[in-house]
Design a protein around this motif. Sequence first.
Motif, PDB file in Angstrom:
ATOM      1  N   LEU A   1       0.822  -1.210   0.000  1.00  0.00           N
ATOM      2  CA  LEU A   1       0.000   0.000   0.000  1.00  0.00           C
ATOM      3  C   LEU A   1       0.859   1.265   0.000  1.00  0.00           C
ATOM      4  O   LEU A   1       0.424   2.325  -0.478  1.00  0.00           O
ATOM      5  CB  LEU A   1      -0.945  -0.002   1.206  1.00  0.00           C
ATOM      6  CG  LEU A   1      -2.095  -1.027   1.144  1.00  0.00           C
ATOM      7  CD1 LEU A   1      -2.906  -0.997   2.434  1.00  0.00           C
ATOM      8  CD2 LEU A   1      -2.992  -0.775  -0.072  1.00  0.00           C
ATOM      9  N   ARG A   2       2.087   1.167   0.521  1.00  0.00           N
ATOM     10  CA  ARG A   2       2.989   2.322   0.516  1.00  0.00           C
ATOM     11  C   ARG A   2       3.547   2.620  -0.872  1.00  0.00           C
ATOM     12  O   ARG A   2       4.095   3.705  -1.106  1.00  0.00           O
ATOM     13  CB  ARG A   2       4.162   2.081   1.476  1.00  0.00           C
ATOM     14  CG  ARG A   2       3.825   2.304   2.937  1.00  0.00           C
ATOM     15  CD  ARG A   2       5.077   2.358   3.796  1.00  0.00           C
ATOM     16  NE  ARG A   2       5.614   1.038   4.089  1.00  0.00           N
ATOM     17  CZ  ARG A   2       6.849   0.636   3.817  1.00  0.00           C
ATOM     18  NH1 ARG A   2       7.694   1.465   3.214  1.00  0.00           N
ATOM     19  NH2 ARG A   2       7.257  -0.574   4.136  1.00  0.00           N
ATOM     20  N   PHE A   3       3.434   1.646  -1.767  1.00  0.00           N
ATOM     21  CA  PHE A   3       4.066   1.802  -3.086  1.00  0.00           C
ATOM     22  C   PHE A   3       3.053   1.699  -4.219  1.00  0.00           C
ATOM     23  O   PHE A   3       3.389   1.266  -5.318  1.00  0.00           O
ATOM     24  CB  PHE A   3       5.162   0.746  -3.254  1.00  0.00           C
ATOM     25  CG  PHE A   3       6.333   0.923  -2.334  1.00  0.00           C
ATOM     26  CD1 PHE A   3       7.345   1.827  -2.641  1.00  0.00           C
ATOM     27  CD2 PHE A   3       6.413   0.211  -1.141  1.00  0.00           C
ATOM     28  CE1 PHE A   3       8.430   1.999  -1.788  1.00  0.00           C
ATOM     29  CE2 PHE A   3       7.486   0.379  -0.288  1.00  0.00           C
ATOM     30  CZ  PHE A   3       8.496   1.288  -0.604  1.00  0.00           C
ATOM     31  N   ARG A   4       1.797   2.125  -4.003  1.00  0.00           N
ATOM     32  CA  ARG A   4       0.799   2.019  -5.066  1.00  0.00           C
ATOM     33  C   ARG A   4       1.135   2.892  -6.269  1.00  0.00           C
ATOM     34  O   ARG A   4       0.705   2.612  -7.394  1.00  0.00           O
ATOM     35  CB  ARG A   4      -0.599   2.383  -4.548  1.00  0.00           C
ATOM     36  CG  ARG A   4      -1.199   1.467  -3.517  1.00  0.00           C
ATOM     37  CD  ARG A   4      -0.714   0.036  -3.606  1.00  0.00           C
ATOM     38  NE  ARG A   4      -1.368  -0.750  -4.661  1.00  0.00           N
ATOM     39  CZ  ARG A   4      -0.897  -1.908  -5.103  1.00  0.00           C
ATOM     40  NH1 ARG A   4       0.233  -2.407  -4.643  1.00  0.00           N
ATOM     41  NH2 ARG A   4      -1.538  -2.569  -6.032  1.00  0.00           N
ATOM     42  N   ASP A   5       1.893   3.978  -6.049  1.00  0.00           N
ATOM     43  CA  ASP A   5       2.245   4.839  -7.174  1.00  0.00           C
ATOM     44  C   ASP A   5       3.217   4.155  -8.128  1.00  0.00           C
ATOM     45  O   ASP A   5       3.443   4.647  -9.234  1.00  0.00           O
ATOM     46  CB  ASP A   5       2.848   6.159  -6.671  1.00  0.00           C
ATOM     47  CG  ASP A   5       4.140   5.960  -5.897  1.00  0.00           C
ATOM     48  OD1 ASP A   5       4.258   4.934  -5.186  1.00  0.00           O
ATOM     49  OD2 ASP A   5       5.035   6.817  -5.990  1.00  0.00           O
TER      50      ASP A   5
ATOM     51  N   GLN B   1      -5.412   0.964  -7.501  1.00  0.00           N
ATOM     52  CA  GLN B   1      -6.659   0.824  -6.747  1.00  0.00           C
ATOM     53  C   GLN B   1      -6.856  -0.588  -6.199  1.00  0.00           C
ATOM     54  O   GLN B   1      -7.824  -0.825  -5.470  1.00  0.00           O
ATOM     55  CB  GLN B   1      -7.849   1.184  -7.654  1.00  0.00           C
ATOM     56  CG  GLN B   1      -7.745   2.550  -8.306  1.00  0.00           C
ATOM     57  CD  GLN B   1      -7.505   3.659  -7.297  1.00  0.00           C
ATOM     58  OE1 GLN B   1      -8.176   3.717  -6.260  1.00  0.00           O
ATOM     59  NE2 GLN B   1      -6.554   4.539  -7.586  1.00  0.00           N
ATOM     60  N   ALA B   2      -5.978  -1.513  -6.504  1.00  0.00           N
ATOM     61  CA  ALA B   2      -6.135  -2.906  -6.076  1.00  0.00           C
ATOM     62  C   ALA B   2      -4.898  -3.370  -5.321  1.00  0.00           C
ATOM     63  O   ALA B   2      -3.814  -2.796  -5.470  1.00  0.00           O
ATOM     64  CB  ALA B   2      -6.364  -3.810  -7.294  1.00  0.00           C
TER      65      ALA B   2
ATOM     66  N   ALA C   1      -3.499  -9.599  -9.526  1.00  0.00           N
ATOM     67  CA  ALA C   1      -3.070 -10.860 -10.137  1.00  0.00           C
ATOM     68  C   ALA C   1      -4.262 -11.760 -10.443  1.00  0.00           C
ATOM     69  O   ALA C   1      -4.294 -12.428 -11.483  1.00  0.00           O
ATOM     70  CB  ALA C   1      -2.089 -11.576  -9.218  1.00  0.00           C
ATOM     71  N   ALA C   2      -5.238 -11.798  -9.544  1.00  0.00           N
ATOM     72  CA  ALA C   2      -6.429 -12.615  -9.780  1.00  0.00           C
ATOM     73  C   ALA C   2      -7.168 -12.130 -11.026  1.00  0.00           C
ATOM     74  O   ALA C   2      -7.587 -12.930 -11.878  1.00  0.00           O
ATOM     75  CB  ALA C   2      -7.347 -12.571  -8.562  1.00  0.00           C
TER      76      ALA C   2
ATOM     77  N   GLN D   1       5.320  -8.832  -7.381  1.00  0.00           N
ATOM     78  CA  GLN D   1       4.030  -8.650  -6.724  1.00  0.00           C
ATOM     79  C   GLN D   1       4.065  -9.358  -5.367  1.00  0.00           C
ATOM     80  O   GLN D   1       4.599 -10.464  -5.244  1.00  0.00           O
ATOM     81  CB  GLN D   1       2.909  -9.242  -7.580  1.00  0.00           C
ATOM     82  CG  GLN D   1       2.873  -8.745  -9.012  1.00  0.00           C
ATOM     83  CD  GLN D   1       2.335  -7.336  -9.154  1.00  0.00           C
ATOM     84  OE1 GLN D   1       1.553  -6.875  -8.329  1.00  0.00           O
ATOM     85  NE2 GLN D   1       2.742  -6.646 -10.212  1.00  0.00           N
ATOM     86  N   LEU D   2       3.499  -8.728  -4.340  1.00  0.00           N
ATOM     87  CA  LEU D   2       3.541  -9.262  -2.983  1.00  0.00           C
ATOM     88  C   LEU D   2       2.230  -9.969  -2.658  1.00  0.00           C
ATOM     89  O   LEU D   2       1.173  -9.339  -2.607  1.00  0.00           O
ATOM     90  CB  LEU D   2       3.805  -8.139  -1.979  1.00  0.00           C
ATOM     91  CG  LEU D   2       5.165  -7.458  -2.098  1.00  0.00           C
ATOM     92  CD1 LEU D   2       5.300  -6.321  -1.077  1.00  0.00           C
ATOM     93  CD2 LEU D   2       6.298  -8.463  -1.918  1.00  0.00           C
TER      94      LEU D   2
END
Length: 300
Positions: free
Chosen positions: A117-121, A127-128, A134-135, A215-216
């Motif tokens: 969430l800290r690296f959404r940019d 938004q996901a 991934a899903a 991806q985490l």
Amino acid sequence: MGTTPLALPPARYDHGADEFVFVEIDQAMSLEANFKAMTITAALREEGLDGVVDICPSNASYMIRVDPDRLDPVELVEHLRELERSAGSLPADYVLPTRVVDVPVLFDDPWTRETLLRFRDRHQDPQATDLEYAARINGFAGVDELVEALSGAPYLVTMIGFVPGLPFCYQMVPPQRQIEVPKYVRPRTDTPERAFGFGGAFAVVYPVRGAGGYQLFGIAPAPVFDLQQRLPDFASGIAFPRPGDILRYRAVDRAEYDQVRSEVDSGTFRYRVREVEFSPAEFLADPDAVNSELLEVLYR
């Protein structure tokens, strides 16, 4: 005695100065390419050629370090070409002695969630979460269905590298069932130790805290790297996974995660491991049947 052909292009041979020979089995990663690399490097290791200093298998390639005063790299390449020709098909009776290992993973955990969430940019879909993204791009109905697929079939450790102890793992399913995701648009500057990540078609457990672009999806309670060799599983080396290992990333709940963490902290944790003889030819003929047998042995 039957064989299973490996429909792969001729390997490409390159020299690195006068000490290294690099061999690319195929440009694309596949289980067939990795099986061929393992077959050739295992045969070379068994021969014990004078002048071969180190043998390093990779996803779809391998590299040999040579002492040029004892072995001419040009002569080595000719020998490797002979091994390549003999490895063009997998004999039905060829087996790889290896280990099947149970690796618990807490999916959608609070630590990797806080990090992502800290690296959404830096992400394709700000938004996901990474699991939700991934899903969606892999056609799953939701995160639960994705986690079931991630943990439903084992993974082959195709190489160890990038940082010490990091296992690159390719899921042992047909190509049409491979889960694939891109790396972050820009790498993160932080990733928790033991984070379970996915990039391309490869799963990894990050051995140490640091930068990362996969991806985490979750976090493992047990380490894959132990510099102090405090835990019994690390008595013979600081990295636990080995190329050729078969790992089952098993989804666990928070209670089991905490239990394993307490065992790690007390120094009593041991991975569930079973020694097996793995037949690549049998696997390529019927992946699901062989996977079922491997998991049955692991949890017997």
